[in-house]
Design a protein around this motif. Sequence first.
Motif, PDB file in Angstrom:
ATOM      1  N   ILE A   9       0.837  -1.202   0.000  1.00 13.87           N
ATOM      2  CA  ILE A   9       0.000   0.000   0.000  1.00 13.87           C
ATOM      3  C   ILE A   9       0.872   1.251   0.000  1.00 13.87           C
ATOM      4  O   ILE A   9       0.563   2.237  -0.686  1.00 13.87           O
ATOM      5  CB  ILE A   9      -0.963  -0.024   1.199  1.00 13.87           C
ATOM      6  CG1 ILE A   9      -1.949  -1.187   1.058  1.00 13.87           C
ATOM      7  CG2 ILE A   9      -1.719   1.296   1.316  1.00 13.87           C
ATOM      8  CD1 ILE A   9      -2.828  -1.421   2.273  1.00 13.87           C
ATOM      9  N   ALA A  10       1.960   1.229   0.738  1.00 13.66           N
ATOM     10  CA  ALA A  10       2.873   2.376   0.733  1.00 13.66           C
ATOM     11  C   ALA A  10       3.435   2.608  -0.673  1.00 13.66           C
ATOM     12  O   ALA A  10       3.560   3.755  -1.124  1.00 13.66           O
ATOM     13  CB  ALA A  10       4.007   2.156   1.726  1.00 13.66           C
ATOM     14  N   ALA A  11       3.765   1.527  -1.383  1.00 15.85           N
ATOM     15  CA  ALA A  11       4.279   1.678  -2.745  1.00 15.85           C
ATOM     16  C   ALA A  11       3.209   2.278  -3.663  1.00 15.85           C
ATOM     17  O   ALA A  11       3.516   3.114  -4.521  1.00 15.85           O
ATOM     18  CB  ALA A  11       4.740   0.320  -3.281  1.00 15.85           C
ATOM     19  N   GLU A  12       1.956   1.868  -3.490  1.00 17.65           N
ATOM     20  CA  GLU A  12       0.870   2.454  -4.289  1.00 17.65           C
ATOM     21  C   GLU A  12       0.733   3.948  -4.022  1.00 17.65           C
ATOM     22  O   GLU A  12       0.533   4.745  -4.953  1.00 17.65           O
ATOM     23  CB  GLU A  12      -0.453   1.785  -3.931  1.00 17.65           C
ATOM     24  CG  GLU A  12      -0.663   0.410  -4.488  1.00 17.65           C
ATOM     25  CD  GLU A  12      -2.127   0.021  -4.401  1.00 17.65           C
ATOM     26  OE1 GLU A  12      -2.786  -0.049  -5.439  1.00 17.65           O
ATOM     27  OE2 GLU A  12      -2.615  -0.199  -3.271  1.00 17.65           O
ATOM     28  N   LEU A  13       0.819   4.333  -2.768  1.00 15.90           N
ATOM     29  CA  LEU A  13       0.672   5.744  -2.416  1.00 15.90           C
ATOM     30  C   LEU A  13       1.842   6.565  -2.950  1.00 15.90           C
ATOM     31  O   LEU A  13       1.654   7.691  -3.420  1.00 15.90           O
ATOM     32  CB  LEU A  13       0.528   5.889  -0.903  1.00 15.90           C
ATOM     33  CG  LEU A  13      -0.823   5.420  -0.344  1.00 15.90           C
ATOM     34  CD1 LEU A  13      -0.746   5.217   1.155  1.00 15.90           C
ATOM     35  CD2 LEU A  13      -1.928   6.404  -0.692  1.00 15.90           C
ATOM     36  N   ARG A  14       3.053   6.027  -2.886  1.00 19.14           N
ATOM     37  CA  ARG A  14       4.201   6.741  -3.467  1.00 19.14           C
ATOM     38  C   ARG A  14       4.004   6.938  -4.968  1.00 19.14           C
ATOM     39  O   ARG A  14       4.264   8.014  -5.515  1.00 19.14           O
ATOM     40  CB  ARG A  14       5.491   5.954  -3.230  1.00 19.14           C
ATOM     41  CG  ARG A  14       6.002   5.964  -1.802  1.00 19.14           C
ATOM     42  CD  ARG A  14       7.403   5.389  -1.721  1.00 19.14           C
ATOM     43  NE  ARG A  14       7.716   5.007  -0.350  1.00 19.14           N
ATOM     44  CZ  ARG A  14       7.615   3.774   0.114  1.00 19.14           C
ATOM     45  NH1 ARG A  14       7.201   2.786  -0.681  1.00 19.14           N
ATOM     46  NH2 ARG A  14       7.899   3.502   1.374  1.00 19.14           N
ATOM     47  N   PHE A  15       3.556   5.887  -5.636  1.00 18.98           N
ATOM     48  CA  PHE A  15       3.346   5.956  -7.081  1.00 18.98           C
ATOM     49  C   PHE A  15       2.277   6.996  -7.422  1.00 18.98           C
ATOM     50  O   PHE A  15       2.458   7.814  -8.327  1.00 18.98           O
ATOM     51  CB  PHE A  15       2.929   4.577  -7.595  1.00 18.98           C
ATOM     52  CG  PHE A  15       2.664   4.525  -9.066  1.00 18.98           C
ATOM     53  CD1 PHE A  15       3.696   4.364  -9.969  1.00 18.98           C
ATOM     54  CD2 PHE A  15       1.366   4.649  -9.561  1.00 18.98           C
ATOM     55  CE1 PHE A  15       3.452   4.323 -11.333  1.00 18.98           C
ATOM     56  CE2 PHE A  15       1.112   4.624 -10.918  1.00 18.98           C
ATOM     57  CZ  PHE A  15       2.155   4.450 -11.816  1.00 18.98           C
ATOM     58  N   THR A  16       1.164   6.983  -6.692  1.00 17.76           N
ATOM     59  CA  THR A  16       0.089   7.934  -6.959  1.00 17.76           C
ATOM     60  C   THR A  16       0.540   9.353  -6.661  1.00 17.76           C
ATOM     61  O   THR A  16       0.191  10.293  -7.387  1.00 17.76           O
ATOM     62  CB  THR A  16      -1.157   7.565  -6.136  1.00 17.76           C
ATOM     63  OG1 THR A  16      -1.504   6.197  -6.384  1.00 17.76           O
ATOM     64  CG2 THR A  16      -2.336   8.450  -6.506  1.00 17.76           C
ATOM     65  N   ARG A  17       1.328   9.530  -5.620  1.00 19.67           N
ATOM     66  CA  ARG A  17       1.868  10.853  -5.320  1.00 19.67           C
ATOM     67  C   ARG A  17       2.751  11.334  -6.479  1.00 19.67           C
ATOM     68  O   ARG A  17       2.708  12.517  -6.845  1.00 19.67           O
ATOM     69  CB  ARG A  17       2.662  10.809  -4.004  1.00 19.67           C
ATOM     70  CG  ARG A  17       3.447  12.070  -3.672  1.00 19.67           C
ATOM     71  CD  ARG A  17       2.606  13.325  -3.761  1.00 19.67           C
ATOM     72  NE  ARG A  17       1.498  13.314  -2.826  1.00 19.67           N
ATOM     73  CZ  ARG A  17       0.476  14.152  -2.882  1.00 19.67           C
ATOM     74  NH1 ARG A  17       0.417  15.066  -3.835  1.00 19.67           N
ATOM     75  NH2 ARG A  17      -0.486  14.083  -1.993  1.00 19.67           N
ATOM     76  N   ARG A  18       3.523  10.442  -7.071  1.00 19.82           N
ATOM     77  CA  ARG A  18       4.345  10.844  -8.218  1.00 19.82           C
ATOM     78  C   ARG A  18       3.466  11.282  -9.395  1.00 19.82           C
ATOM     79  O   ARG A  18       3.778  12.264 -10.075  1.00 19.82           O
ATOM     80  CB  ARG A  18       5.270   9.700  -8.647  1.00 19.82           C
ATOM     81  CG  ARG A  18       6.460   9.485  -7.726  1.00 19.82           C
ATOM     82  CD  ARG A  18       7.554   8.673  -8.391  1.00 19.82           C
ATOM     83  NE  ARG A  18       7.124   7.332  -8.741  1.00 19.82           N
ATOM     84  CZ  ARG A  18       7.188   6.293  -7.916  1.00 19.82           C
ATOM     85  NH1 ARG A  18       7.669   6.439  -6.688  1.00 19.82           N
ATOM     86  NH2 ARG A  18       6.788   5.098  -8.300  1.00 19.82           N
ATOM     87  N   LEU A  19       2.377  10.565  -9.619  1.00 23.96           N
ATOM     88  CA  LEU A  19       1.461  10.967 -10.691  1.00 23.96           C
ATOM     89  C   LEU A  19       0.884  12.350 -10.414  1.00 23.96           C
ATOM     90  O   LEU A  19       0.744  13.169 -11.330  1.00 23.96           O
ATOM     91  CB  LEU A  19       0.322   9.947 -10.830  1.00 23.96           C
ATOM     92  CG  LEU A  19       0.681   8.554 -11.320  1.00 23.96           C
ATOM     93  CD1 LEU A  19      -0.604   7.733 -11.511  1.00 23.96           C
ATOM     94  CD2 LEU A  19       1.483   8.585 -12.607  1.00 23.96           C
ATOM     95  N   LEU A  20       0.544  12.612  -9.169  1.00 29.99           N
ATOM     96  CA  LEU A  20       0.002  13.926  -8.809  1.00 29.99           C
ATOM     97  C   LEU A  20       1.067  15.009  -8.958  1.00 29.99           C
ATOM     98  O   LEU A  20       0.773  16.121  -9.400  1.00 29.99           O
ATOM     99  CB  LEU A  20      -0.547  13.890  -7.390  1.00 29.99           C
ATOM    100  CG  LEU A  20      -1.803  13.028  -7.183  1.00 29.99           C
ATOM    101  CD1 LEU A  20      -2.113  12.883  -5.697  1.00 29.99           C
ATOM    102  CD2 LEU A  20      -2.993  13.579  -7.931  1.00 29.99           C
ATOM    103  N   ASP A  21       2.298  14.679  -8.592  1.00 32.60           N
ATOM    104  CA  ASP A  21       3.375  15.662  -8.746  1.00 32.60           C
ATOM    105  C   ASP A  21       3.668  15.925 -10.225  1.00 32.60           C
ATOM    106  O   ASP A  21       3.910  17.075 -10.612  1.00 32.60           O
ATOM    107  CB  ASP A  21       4.646  15.151  -8.055  1.00 32.60           C
ATOM    108  CG  ASP A  21       4.519  15.160  -6.538  1.00 32.60           C
ATOM    109  OD1 ASP A  21       3.607  15.822  -6.016  1.00 32.60           O
ATOM    110  OD2 ASP A  21       5.322  14.464  -5.880  1.00 32.60           O
ATOM    111  N   GLU A  22       3.649  14.870 -11.048  1.00 33.55           N
ATOM    112  CA  GLU A  22       3.838  15.052 -12.498  1.00 33.55           C
ATOM    113  C   GLU A  22       2.740  15.946 -13.062  1.00 33.55           C
ATOM    114  O   GLU A  22       2.990  16.818 -13.898  1.00 33.55           O
ATOM    115  CB  GLU A  22       3.805  13.706 -13.205  1.00 33.55           C
ATOM    116  CG  GLU A  22       5.000  12.824 -12.964  1.00 33.55           C
ATOM    117  CD  GLU A  22       4.781  11.435 -13.558  1.00 33.55           C
ATOM    118  OE1 GLU A  22       3.804  11.254 -14.320  1.00 33.55           O
ATOM    119  OE2 GLU A  22       5.582  10.544 -13.255  1.00 33.55           O
ATOM    120  N   ARG A  23       1.535  15.727 -12.584  1.00 29.80           N
ATOM    121  CA  ARG A  23       0.394  16.520 -13.048  1.00 29.80           C
ATOM    122  C   ARG A  23       0.611  18.004 -12.743  1.00 29.80           C
ATOM    123  O   ARG A  23       0.326  18.876 -13.566  1.00 29.80           O
ATOM    124  CB  ARG A  23      -0.860  16.004 -12.367  1.00 29.80           C
ATOM    125  CG  ARG A  23      -2.104  16.799 -12.615  1.00 29.80           C
ATOM    126  CD  ARG A  23      -3.229  16.312 -11.704  1.00 29.80           C
ATOM    127  NE  ARG A  23      -4.351  17.207 -11.841  1.00 29.80           N
ATOM    128  CZ  ARG A  23      -4.480  18.351 -11.184  1.00 29.80           C
ATOM    129  NH1 ARG A  23      -3.519  18.722 -10.341  1.00 29.80           N
ATOM    130  NH2 ARG A  23      -5.520  19.126 -11.365  1.00 29.80           N
TER     131      ARG A  23
END
Length: 361
Positions: free
Chosen positions: A344-358
């Motif tokens: 779950i932590a890996a999923e949240l890191r990945f989603t945070r990266r998508l939000l930062d890219e956005r």
Amino acid sequence: MLSYCTNVHPAEDLDGVRAQLAEHAAPIRKKLDVDVLGVGLWLAADVAEQLSADPGAVRGLKSELDGLGLAAVTFNAFPHRGFHDPVVKHRVYEPRWTEPQRLHHTLRCAEILAALLPEGGRGSISTLPLGWRTPWTTRDEDAARRNLDRAAAGLRELEDRTGRRVRLAVEPEPGCLLDTVADALAWLPGCDTDYIGLCLDTCHLAVSFADPAATVRAITGSGVDVVKVQASAALHVDDPAAARGELARYAEPRYLHQVRERTAEGVRCCDDLPQAFDELPGTGPWRVHFHVPVHWAAEGPVRPTTDVLRDALAALADPLPDVEVETYTWNVLPEPPEDLADGIAAELRFTRRLLDERSTR
């Protein structure tokens, strides 16, 4: 605030909810090294009833959340109870919005969420898209309209009384009355859209083969708000006949895994993966309603629809609604993780990266 949905954890009493926060959510926060982690709580009907009858217990839960560095920012009120029973399938769509139990449970959840929100926070509650598509009559249609009107009135009264705004987010899902976002946009404008909007689940969006950017543009022009995004990924396979053996590993008995096949004539539908092998032609690509980890970098014929999640987030305007990672299937994956918190932590890191890219586009 980015959060993850606690419906991944099997807890159907208050002690179980407290335990999952301490044993799962708090370690995830520490792995992420953040001061506060958002959680999207799932409270089974019995837990919601217990808390709504005991304001002291709600205050105690708020204190525990604060002490663990957790913030309840959204609720998932789609499953009513029994979400981790050995067989769930169609029962997850009960009670429907035609029934008073659905209205009652939703308003209890709203009351609790209003008390748990951080100071100055807003809240969202995702809910089912009326119910499964059959049976459905004009009487059912009228009953669902009345109950959603009552839900909006209850949320308005809650805001007047507490100063906390909680909005309902209706979540289109394949096979339901509101199967697609387009179905929801045709239905929801008849509701009080100040308090009722859309939950954009990107797994469900992917299964429908809808274009994510075009879908967000259609929502923007509809007068219906995206109240909540459930960051999730479906299964995609280009050649289902060649990948049958790999796909069969995902045909597990607990949850319903709707399948859509894109053909030259349009999108063909099947209500569950085991039946799809016999009922669909298997000549075009398939999308399967199986919430796989959003960060999953699969090699082989079966892959996640991460591109739909990325494109949908990129198309949304600021300010973003609540974003909740919702992968509830960890325990039924063909190869469950050794450490759920790590996953779950890996999923949240990945989603945070998508939000930062956005944010840099």
